[in-house]
Scaffold this motif. Structure first.
Motif, short mmCIF file in Angstrom:
data_model
loop_
_atom_site.label_atom_id
_atom_site.label_comp_id
_atom_site.label_asym_id
_atom_site.label_seq_id
_atom_site.Cartn_x
_atom_site.Cartn_y
_atom_site.Cartn_z
N THR A 106 -4.54 -8.37 -11.20
CA THR A 106 -5.49 -9.04 -10.31
C THR A 106 -6.80 -8.25 -10.19
OG1 THR A 106 -4.70 -8.00 -8.26
CG2 THR A 106 -3.61 -10.05 -8.96
N GLY A 107 -6.92 -7.15 -10.94
CA GLY A 107 -8.16 -6.39 -10.95
C GLY A 107 -8.14 -5.10 -10.16
N VAL A 108 -6.99 -4.72 -9.64
CA VAL A 108 -6.89 -3.48 -8.87
C VAL A 108 -6.70 -2.31 -9.83
CG1 VAL A 108 -5.64 -2.24 -7.06
CG2 VAL A 108 -5.89 -4.72 -6.91
N LEU A 123 -5.10 3.02 -6.66
CA LEU A 123 -3.94 2.71 -5.82
C LEU A 123 -3.09 3.96 -5.57
CD1 LEU A 123 -2.37 -0.64 -7.08
CD2 LEU A 123 -3.22 -0.15 -4.79
N LEU A 124 -2.82 4.69 -6.66
CA LEU A 124 -1.99 5.88 -6.53
C LEU A 124 -2.71 6.95 -5.72
CD1 LEU A 124 -0.52 5.88 -10.14
CD2 LEU A 124 0.72 5.41 -8.01
N CYS A 125 -4.01 7.07 -5.90
CA CYS A 125 -4.79 8.00 -5.09
C CYS A 125 -4.75 7.58 -3.62
CB CYS A 125 -6.23 8.06 -5.61
SG CYS A 125 -7.29 9.21 -4.71
N ALA A 126 -4.88 6.30 -3.36
CA ALA A 126 -4.82 5.79 -1.99
C ALA A 126 -3.47 6.11 -1.35
CB ALA A 126 -5.07 4.28 -1.99
N ALA A 127 -2.41 5.91 -2.11
CA ALA A 127 -1.07 6.22 -1.59
C ALA A 127 -0.94 7.71 -1.28
CB ALA A 127 -0.01 5.78 -2.60
N TRP A 128 -1.46 8.54 -2.17
CA TRP A 128 -1.42 9.99 -1.99
C TRP A 128 -2.21 10.41 -0.75
CZ3 TRP A 128 -5.49 13.69 -3.31
CH2 TRP A 128 -5.06 15.01 -3.39
N LEU A 129 -3.40 9.86 -0.59
CA LEU A 129 -4.22 10.19 0.57
C LEU A 129 -3.57 9.71 1.86
CD1 LEU A 129 -7.71 9.37 -0.95
CD2 LEU A 129 -6.87 11.65 -0.32
N GLY A 130 -3.03 8.49 1.82
CA GLY A 130 -2.37 7.95 3.00
C GLY A 130 -1.17 8.78 3.42
#
Length: 154
Positions: free
Chosen positions: A28-30, A35-42
């Motif tokens: 879908t363009g993500v 995404l993996l960086c976002a998960a790591w930061l979260g």
């Protein structure tokens, strides 16, 4: 939890359901590296805000467009023909290795970009995942939820 983004990404991607969710979101363009960086930061308790999201998008944009996506496109273009041609299959595997190395380089760039952001007391995983996926053409919210559950275990 892994301290560096690359190790976290490998561990997370290997969890049940994560690869499928990431590939659905990628369709879908993500950007999966984002995404993996976002998960790591979260998971690290780094607060999400628009300035940080934009900084990460800027880091990823050119490298993804000029390096990662062309390698992926070539690998996918050769998929059917490689099934019938051992030489092409070998070349395709080499391209796949280059693609993975390009993603590793991007993850290292993303990690360096976020290295001085302070850790907070709370986890901000959903905000990060939603933030990096916000520009997707037809966001698969079920896949995004599946990724969040795989990362947190809840």
């Amino acid at each position: 939890m892994s301290s560096d983004l690359w190790s976290f990404s490998l561990t997370t991607y290997a969890r049940p359901g994560v690869e499928q969710a990431c590939l659905q979101l990628q369709a879908t363009g993500v950007n999966v590296c984002l995404l993996l960086c976002a998960a790591w930061l979260g998971e690290r308790g780094i607060a999400c805000n628009e300035q940080r999201l934009q900084q990460l998008r800027n880091v990823a944009r050119t490298w993804d467009a000029d390096v990662v996506r062309p390698l992926r496109a070539l690998r996918m273009q050769w998929k059917d023909a490689a099934a019938k041609d051992a030489g092409l299959r070998s070349l395709r595997e080499q391209v796949k290795t280059l693609e993975l190395e390009a993603e590793r380089h991007l993850l290292q760039q993303l990690e360096r970009s976020a290295q001085n952001w302070p850790q907070e007391e709370t986890t901000d995983l959903s905000a990060w995942l939603e933030g990096v996926a916000a520009d997707a053409a037809d966001l698969d919210r079920n896949a995004l939820h599946q990724l969040r559950v795989a990362v947190t275990g809840t």
